[in-house]
Each structure stands twice: as structure tokens, then as C-alpha cells.
Design an enzyme around this catalytic site. Sequence first.
Site, PDB file in Angstrom:
ATOM      1  CB  SER A   1      -9.112  -1.584   1.564  1.00 46.53           C
ATOM      2  OG  SER A   1     -10.200  -2.444   2.023  1.00 46.53           O
TER       3      SER A   1
ATOM      4  CG  HIS B   1      -6.755   2.151   1.357  1.00 43.29           C
ATOM      5  ND1 HIS B   1      -5.789   1.237   1.092  1.00 43.29           N
ATOM      6  CD2 HIS B   1      -7.506   1.428   2.215  1.00 43.29           C
ATOM      7  CE1 HIS B   1      -5.863   0.179   1.706  1.00 43.29           C
ATOM      8  NE2 HIS B   1      -6.938   0.288   2.584  1.00 43.29           N
TER       9      HIS B   1
ATOM     10  CG  HIS C   1     -10.750  -2.524   7.488  1.00 37.01           C
ATOM     11  ND1 HIS C   1     -10.060  -2.579   8.640  1.00 37.01           N
ATOM     12  CD2 HIS C   1      -9.759  -2.988   6.411  1.00 37.01           C
ATOM     13  CE1 HIS C   1      -8.940  -3.180   8.604  1.00 37.01           C
ATOM     14  NE2 HIS C   1      -8.793  -3.489   7.470  1.00 37.01           N
TER      15      HIS C   1
ATOM     16  CG  ASN D   1      -1.861  -1.045   1.167  1.00 41.44           C
ATOM     17  OD1 ASN D   1      -2.551  -1.462   0.239  1.00 41.44           O
ATOM     18  ND2 ASN D   1      -2.105  -1.818   2.249  1.00 41.44           N
TER      19      ASN D   1
ATOM     20  CG  ASP E   1     -10.821   3.837   7.399  1.00 43.09           C
ATOM     21  OD1 ASP E   1      -9.872   4.251   6.987  1.00 43.09           O
ATOM     22  OD2 ASP E   1     -10.931   2.697   7.958  1.00 43.09           O
TER      23      ASP E   1
ATOM     24  CE  LYS F   1      -4.162   0.883   5.030  1.00 49.91           C
ATOM     25  NZ  LYS F   1      -3.608  -0.512   5.334  1.00 49.91           N
TER      26      LYS F   1
ATOM     27  CD  GLU G   1     -13.035   0.887   3.642  1.00 50.54           C
ATOM     28  OE1 GLU G   1     -12.192   0.819   2.819  1.00 50.54           O
ATOM     29  OE2 GLU G   1     -12.994  -0.254   4.504  1.00 50.54           O
TER      30      GLU G   1
HETATM   31  C1  LIG Z   1      -9.802   0.793   5.346  1.00 47.32           C
HETATM   32  C2  LIG Z   1      -8.834   0.379   6.344  1.00 47.32           C
HETATM   33  N1  LIG Z   1      -9.196   0.847   7.522  1.00 47.32           N
HETATM   34  C3  LIG Z   1      -8.172   0.505   8.523  1.00 47.32           C
HETATM   35  C4  LIG Z   1      -7.326  -0.164   8.250  1.00 47.32           C
HETATM   36  C5  LIG Z   1      -6.174  -0.460   9.566  1.00 47.32           C
HETATM   37  O1  LIG Z   1      -5.161   0.313   9.388  1.00 47.32           O
HETATM   38  P1  LIG Z   1      -3.748  -0.153  10.122  1.00 47.32           P
HETATM   39  O2  LIG Z   1      -3.189  -1.011   9.032  1.00 47.32           O
HETATM   40  O3  LIG Z   1      -3.053   1.049  10.258  1.00 47.32           O
HETATM   41  O4  LIG Z   1      -4.062  -1.055  11.276  1.00 47.32           O
HETATM   42  C6  LIG Z   1      -6.844  -0.728   6.995  1.00 47.32           C
HETATM   43  C7  LIG Z   1      -5.714  -1.466   6.753  1.00 47.32           C
HETATM   44  O5  LIG Z   1      -5.675  -2.466   6.220  1.00 47.32           O
HETATM   45  C8  LIG Z   1      -7.915  -0.250   5.986  1.00 47.32           C
HETATM   46  O6  LIG Z   1      -7.596  -0.730   4.875  1.00 47.32           O
END
Ligand SMILES: Cc1ncc(COP(=O)(O)O)c(C=O)c1O
Length: 382
Positions: A171, A199, A127, A41, A196, A228, A167
Site C-alpha cells: 500500500s 490494492h 499492513h 484509493n 491481502d 478501494k 500483500e
Molecule cells: C493492505 C491493506 N490491507 C487492509 C486494509 C484495511 O482495509 P479497510 O480499509 O477495508 O479496513 C488496508 C487499508 O488501508 C490496506 O491497505
Amino acid sequence: MQQALQQRSAQGLTRTVTPIKGGNTHKIYDGKQEYINFSSNDYLGLANDEALKKAWISAIDQYGAGSAASPMVTGQTHAHQRLQDTLCDWLGFEQALLFNSGFSANQAALFTLLQKDDCLLQDKLNHASLMEAGMLSPGKMQRFSHNNPARLQQLLQKHGPSLVVTEGVFSMDGDCAPLGDIATLCQHHGSWLMVDDAHGIGVLGEQGQGSCSVHGITPNLLMVTFGKALGVQGAAILCDSNTAHYLRQFARHFVYSTAMPAAQAVAVTHSVHLARNQQWRRQHLAHLQDVYTQAVAHLPGFVHTQTAIKPYLAGSSTRAMALADFLRQQGLWATAIRPPTVAKDKARIRITLSASHLPHHVLTLAHKLEQFELMNPAKDAS
Ligand SMILES: Cc1ncc(COP(=O)(O)O)c(C=O)c1O
């Protein structure tokens, strides 16, 4: 445990952890072979940036290796404060709280804000960290169909003021939420919006300010991650002063967890500076996306996205694994994503482009995808 493991194996869904040697750059080495990496990422290619590495190393000399306490005790330093200020200035919020991961930031937000009888409305494809927190929180959760403001509106009419979570960039699909419509609905129904943008941050918008700036909205809570596009690790929740004060008092993931190392906070601050000012990284990434689209659009697994996340649909888990294996034999690393992470029959290769790739890397990938399709015509791909 045995039963669950056998079941997973019988379904062909056993996951494995493959250590790589050296760092996670656009080229990785598993001890036997070198691969072009289409699975990180590291969208802006910052994870191995020389200036960023130097900033982290020299901050270790100044602050030591670890923070040795939670932020409430003695874990918070001026380096953490500077990172918070930098994020607020960049993203236009009153306050920022730092977390060790996006997973814990999401959980902290939902567990802390939702009380009994509160309503949480989440996009169906959010997520796992958000889904799990929603299910375990005392509030009641409903999911709305993916990127569907009309369905969200029905739920808001039915449940009244709610916390809506989506989001910014999804992702696994690489598509963008209709944040303008969602924010308007939230305003109209007296609801709060949390985005969130794991990405989107760093990648979208003129200064990499992410999905919200592209849509011209300011949600009540914005969660951004540093692991990321920013190439480091950790996360932050941005919000107004009252909410931040409340979270600092009651968010257990914040209060009862060792603060991120100060040197890491320095590195992330430096990374924000690079992401904000080095527009060439986003331009190069946009060019690579065009190269990918032109070279792959005619293949059956192609999905158009506006981001550097390029799902390539394979259909069944078996076919996704076969494609990942084939690519690996050809020196290309692109991980298969299978249920339960994605829906049944939507198994895929999750291809991610990075500013550290060159156009010929992308063309090689396109050529190998085409070869696989010729050798294994899709019977069951959806
Ligand atoms: C949309 C989303 N939120 C939160 C996370 C979690 O973040 P972190 O990898 O910093 O724990 C991810 C990670 O894969 C993600 O894709």
C-alpha cells in the site's frame, strides 16, 4: 496520554483529520478551496459512479438502511449471498465470507487460524491490521525482509509448515509481491499462503481479478477489500469450503458483528460487475501511469512502480510535510506519509492515480513537484 501526545508532537508526527465537503472524488473541497485529489484509493473512479450510486439507493428501498443483526442471526440476506457467489465466480474460490472492513477481515483470519505453537511468517511491510493480529495471536510471528523469497525460504526451513502472509500490492510502496515464487515455496514447505490484495483487486489482471490472477496462483486465503478500487466499503475472505466453515464457526469478527447492510452488498455486487467488465477504466489508468512516469522520472523523489500507487520520496518528515503543504497551496491534495507508517527517512507523499483523473491533472502535479524541488533541493532525501 499527555506524555505520548507531547512526544508525538515533538517528533513532528501529530496526525490530523481534515473533513472534506461533498464526496471523495478526484476533486475535493475543504470549505475554502478546491483541490485535485491524489490521495484516494478510488483507483477505478467508481466511488462516484452514477450507476453504482443508483444501485445502492434503490437497494435501500428494497432492503432498508441497515442489516440490524449479525450474519448468524438475521443479518444475512439473499443480497449478501449473491455478493458471495459473484466474488467466488470472479475470483475462482469455493466460498467467500463478508466483513465490514479489510482491517477486521485480516484480524479475523489470523486470530482464528493461528493456535499456540503455529508459525506465522509475514512480509515486513504488511499492513498494520496483519502485523497487529500476528503480534496478538497465540502463534509465533516472524517477519521476512520485504519481497525476499530467499529469506522466506530460510525461515520456512527453520520453522517448518507455517502460515505465510503477504500483500499482493504494497500500500505504501506500490510494488508487487513475487507471488509465484512465494506460492511455490509455500507448496514445497507444506505451508499455507494468505494474500491481502486490498490494492490489487479490480486494478490488476484482465478482468480486474487482482494480483493472484496476474501471477497465476490460488492462495489458501485471499482477502479483498471493497473500499478501494471497488469504490464502496467492506471486505471478503475467499477460501475453500472447509476453511470457510471453520471461520464461520470461530471468527469472532464475523460472528459478533452486525452484517454489512444488504443494500451495500447489492452496491458491491454491482461494482464488481463494473470493475470486471469496464476494461476502459484500467486502460485509462495505465495511460495516466505512463504520463506520470514520463513527466516525473527525472525528479529525485520518483519511484517507479507498476501500479497506480506512486510514492514520491521526500526524506525527512519535515520535508514531506513541506511538500504536502506546498502542493496544497497549489490546489493539489497529496498526503504526507511519515513514520511510524513508513521507515525513518522514507517519509513521502503517497500519490495515487485514479481513472477519474485526466492527463492534464497529472501533468499539473508533475510541474508542481518540479517547482518544489527547484525551490527546496533535497539535502536529506534518501
Ligand atoms: C493492505 C491493506 N490491507 C487492509 C486494509 C484495511 O482495509 P479497510 O480499509 O477495508 O479496513 C488496508 C487499508 O488501508 C490496506 O491497505
